[in-house]
Write a protein that holds these residues in place. Sequence first.
Motif, PDB file in Angstrom:
ATOM      1  N   UNK A 164      52.108  31.668  46.887  1.00  0.00           N
ATOM      2  CA  UNK A 164      50.889  30.957  47.307  1.00  0.00           C
ATOM      3  C   UNK A 164      50.609  29.746  46.422  1.00  0.00           C
ATOM      4  N   UNK A 165      51.448  29.558  45.408  1.00  0.00           N
ATOM      5  CA  UNK A 165      51.356  28.406  44.500  1.00  0.00           C
ATOM      6  C   UNK A 165      49.990  28.293  43.831  1.00  0.00           C
ATOM      7  N   UNK A 166      49.490  29.454  43.361  1.00  0.00           N
ATOM      8  CA  UNK A 166      48.193  29.522  42.675  1.00  0.00           C
ATOM      9  C   UNK A 166      48.234  30.626  41.629  1.00  0.00           C
ATOM     10  N   UNK A 167      47.460  30.491  40.561  1.00  0.00           N
ATOM     11  CA  UNK A 167      47.289  31.616  39.640  1.00  0.00           C
ATOM     12  C   UNK A 167      46.471  32.723  40.303  1.00  0.00           C
ATOM     13  N   UNK A 168      46.873  33.968  40.056  1.00  0.00           N
ATOM     14  CA  UNK A 168      46.195  35.140  40.612  1.00  0.00           C
ATOM     15  C   UNK A 168      45.818  36.068  39.471  1.00  0.00           C
ATOM     16  N   UNK A 169      44.631  36.622  39.534  1.00  0.00           N
ATOM     17  CA  UNK A 169      44.213  37.669  38.604  1.00  0.00           C
ATOM     18  C   UNK A 169      43.585  38.782  39.437  1.00  0.00           C
ATOM     19  N   UNK A 170      43.774  40.011  39.010  1.00  0.00           N
ATOM     20  CA  UNK A 170      43.100  41.140  39.656  1.00  0.00           C
ATOM     21  C   UNK A 170      42.034  41.656  38.714  1.00  0.00           C
ATOM     22  N   UNK A 171      40.857  41.951  39.263  1.00  0.00           N
ATOM     23  CA  UNK A 171      39.749  42.397  38.424  1.00  0.00           C
ATOM     24  C   UNK A 171      38.943  43.476  39.137  1.00  0.00           C
ATOM     25  N   UNK A 172      38.392  44.388  38.336  1.00  0.00           N
ATOM     26  CA  UNK A 172      37.443  45.384  38.852  1.00  0.00           C
ATOM     27  C   UNK A 172      36.071  44.751  38.845  1.00  0.00           C
ATOM     28  N   UNK A 173      35.446  44.674  40.025  1.00  0.00           N
ATOM     29  CA  UNK A 173      34.112  44.086  40.151  1.00  0.00           C
ATOM     30  C   UNK A 173      33.189  45.042  40.893  1.00  0.00           C
ATOM     31  N   UNK A 174      31.871  44.911  40.673  1.00  0.00           N
ATOM     32  CA  UNK A 174      30.926  45.703  41.467  1.00  0.00           C
ATOM     33  C   UNK A 174      31.114  45.403  42.956  1.00  0.00           C
ATOM     34  N   UNK A 175      30.911  46.389  43.788  1.00  0.00           N
ATOM     35  CA  UNK A 175      31.137  46.239  45.231  1.00  0.00           C
ATOM     36  C   UNK A 175      30.391  45.049  45.829  1.00  0.00           C
ATOM     37  N   UNK A 176      29.178  44.791  45.348  1.00  0.00           N
ATOM     38  CA  UNK A 176      28.398  43.684  45.924  1.00  0.00           C
ATOM     39  C   UNK A 176      28.990  42.314  45.591  1.00  0.00           C
ATOM     40  N   UNK A 177      29.867  42.220  44.578  1.00  0.00           N
ATOM     41  CA  UNK A 177      30.514  40.949  44.225  1.00  0.00           C
ATOM     42  C   UNK A 177      31.953  40.879  44.725  1.00  0.00           C
ATOM     43  N   UNK A 178      32.419  41.899  45.415  1.00  0.00           N
ATOM     44  CA  UNK A 178      33.815  41.980  45.839  1.00  0.00           C
ATOM     45  C   UNK A 178      34.085  41.289  47.169  1.00  0.00           C
ATOM     46  N   UNK A 179      33.133  40.568  47.694  1.00  0.00           N
ATOM     47  CA  UNK A 179      33.304  39.871  48.963  1.00  0.00           C
ATOM     48  C   UNK A 179      34.100  38.580  48.757  1.00  0.00           C
TER      49      UNK A 179
END
Length: 104
Positions: free
Chosen positions: A56-71
């Motif tokens: 996708x030619x972009x930096x990617x990070x995975x993070x645990x977030x509260x459900x209300x911010x996961x949109x």
Amino acid sequence: MVREDKDFIGRDALTADVTRRLVPLLSAEVVMGKEPVRHGGRTVGYVTSAAYGHTIQRPIAYAWLPSELAEPGTDVDISYFDRQVPATVAAEPLFDPGMEKIRR
């Protein structure tokens, strides 16, 4: 698939309210992992892993977030050493299923 009206091991965990989600973040620079994620001036989660997404030619990070911010589309900041790196929650999947980018 399971029927929720049946009794089975793990039913309570499956039907419990989800408070946090693992989501992909797209940013302008690659971070290392384990950095705090901030939203609205407070720490709301942390990065679990990060790398450059070549497909996708972009930096990617995975993070645990509260459900209300996961949109998808939610803007957050990743605290990376002495600065804040802007990032946006993305929708999965992140790959190019039509392979249009590979054929260029």
